[in-house]
Design a protein around this motif. Structure first.
Motif, PDB file in Angstrom:
ATOM      1  N   SER A   8       0.943  -1.014  -0.043  1.00 27.62           N
ATOM      2  CA  SER A   8      -0.051  -0.025   0.012  1.00 27.62           C
ATOM      3  C   SER A   8       1.019   1.392  -0.099  1.00 27.62           C
ATOM      4  O   SER A   8       0.676   2.064  -0.782  1.00 27.62           O
ATOM      5  N   HIS A   9       1.954   1.222   0.711  1.00 26.79           N
ATOM      6  CA  HIS A   9       2.977   2.393   0.776  1.00 26.79           C
ATOM      7  C   HIS A   9       3.469   2.562  -0.572  1.00 26.79           C
ATOM      8  O   HIS A   9       3.590   3.739  -1.004  1.00 26.79           O
ATOM      9  N   ASP A  12       1.005   4.206  -3.156  1.00 28.75           N
ATOM     10  CA  ASP A  12       0.871   5.607  -2.672  1.00 28.75           C
ATOM     11  C   ASP A  12       2.053   6.364  -3.343  1.00 28.75           C
ATOM     12  O   ASP A  12       1.934   7.181  -3.817  1.00 28.75           O
ATOM     13  N   ILE A 114      -9.702  13.721   2.870  1.00 31.22           N
ATOM     14  CA  ILE A 114      -8.639  13.233   1.945  1.00 31.22           C
ATOM     15  C   ILE A 114      -7.820  12.345   2.720  1.00 31.22           C
ATOM     16  O   ILE A 114      -7.703  12.658   4.007  1.00 31.22           O
ATOM     17  N   SER A 115      -7.021  11.508   2.243  1.00 28.39           N
ATOM     18  CA  SER A 115      -5.998  10.867   2.961  1.00 28.39           C
ATOM     19  C   SER A 115      -4.664  11.632   2.898  1.00 28.39           C
ATOM     20  O   SER A 115      -4.314  12.652   2.277  1.00 28.39           O
ATOM     21  N   ASP A 116      -3.760  11.105   3.473  1.00 24.07           N
ATOM     22  CA  ASP A 116      -2.338  11.642   3.642  1.00 24.07           C
ATOM     23  C   ASP A 116      -1.558  11.955   2.249  1.00 24.07           C
ATOM     24  O   ASP A 116      -1.139  12.953   1.895  1.00 24.07           O
ATOM     25  N   THR A 117      -1.968  10.647   1.519  1.00 26.70           N
ATOM     26  CA  THR A 117      -1.322  10.896   0.124  1.00 26.70           C
ATOM     27  C   THR A 117      -1.904  11.917  -0.891  1.00 26.70           C
ATOM     28  O   THR A 117      -1.299  12.698  -1.544  1.00 26.70           O
ATOM     29  N   ASP A 118      -3.447  11.999  -0.658  1.00 27.41           N
ATOM     30  CA  ASP A 118      -4.171  13.057  -1.460  1.00 27.41           C
ATOM     31  C   ASP A 118      -3.674  14.452  -0.865  1.00 27.41           C
ATOM     32  O   ASP A 118      -3.469  15.236  -1.819  1.00 27.41           O
ATOM     33  N   ARG A 119      -3.360  14.598   0.414  1.00 24.80           N
ATOM     34  CA  ARG A 119      -2.993  15.900   0.855  1.00 24.80           C
ATOM     35  C   ARG A 119      -1.546  16.340   0.276  1.00 24.80           C
ATOM     36  O   ARG A 119      -1.388  17.370  -0.294  1.00 24.80           O
TER      37      ARG A 119
END
Length: 228
Positions: A8-9, A12, A114-119
């Motif tokens: 998953s990481h 991302d 939003i997710s951390d990735t989206d941020r």
């Protein structure tokens, strides 16, 4: 479980890198904030709005009717004033700033928080928007300078000779190829060389350099527009 977390990481990171590459290409291709907004909304589903330093919408990813919603404008103004990212449920805002001044805000309204990735992607979008807006501003300033200084030098009474201007225009179009310019103008190459020498005396020898040629082409284009 650990493998799933690592996968998953990695996904991302790959997604962030892909979006970064797409946004960077927009800058290299000379695209505007509309394209940045659209690409951002594709990467992070939702509605993206770009506001300038006055809070005016300058780009939207779609659904332009939402541009005037007080909620979007309000969080945009707050983020612009504070200089910090604001996250409020499905709504978030990212300031567009340079070292010296705020340029506006990127506002995102999504179907979910939003997710951390989206941020990180939206923060990158704000940086790209800043670059696009600064570039647009500098181009405007350069055009104004060209209109004032270069047109004054290039299009004075001494250089209003139509033949000389036409020679300069064709020379730019043929990458300063004397024979190509002569063929286009139906002239002898020696005549083109003589005219080029006159241009050099008027504009200086550096007119042939790439950055100066760009300004000259802009000046000639502006001259054509003003005389048609």
């Amino acid at each position: 479980m650990a493998n799933a977390t690592v996968r998953s990481h990695v996904d991302d990171l790959e997604r962030s890198a892909d979006v970064h590459e797409r946004l960077t290409k927009l800058v290299l291709q000379g695209k505007g904030v509309d394209e940045v907004a659209t690409a951002t909304a594709t990467a992070v589903p939702g509605h993206v709005l770009v506001l300038d330093e006055h809070g005016t919408a300058v780009a939207t990813s779609g659904g332009a009717d939402r541009a005037g919603e007080p909620e979007l404008a309000g969080i945009g103004a707050e983020a612009r004033t504070s200089g910090h990212t604001l996250l409020r449920g499905r709504l978030c805002a990212f300031p567009i700033i340079t070292e010296s001044e705020p340029l506006g805000t990127v506002v995102h309204l999504g179907p979910a928080p939003i997710s951390d990735t989206d941020r990180r992607i939206l923060e990158r979008a704000a940086l790209v928007a800043a670059l696009v807006l600064v570039t647009r501003r500098r181009m405007g300033e350069a055009e104004a300078r060209v209109r004032g200084e270069l047109l004054r030098d290039l299009l004075t009474q001494q250089t209003t000779d139509h033949d000389l201007l036409r020679t300069l225009e064709v020379s730019c179009a043929t990458n300063q190829n004397t024979r190509g310019t002569a063929q286009e103008l139906h002239l002898h190459p020696n005549t083109v060389s003589q005219r080029s020498a006159r241009i050099s005396r008027l504009l200086g020898e550096t007119w042939r350099q790439a950055d100066h040629l760009l300004e000259i082409q802009v000046a000639l284009r502006l001259h054509r527009v003003s005389t048609t």
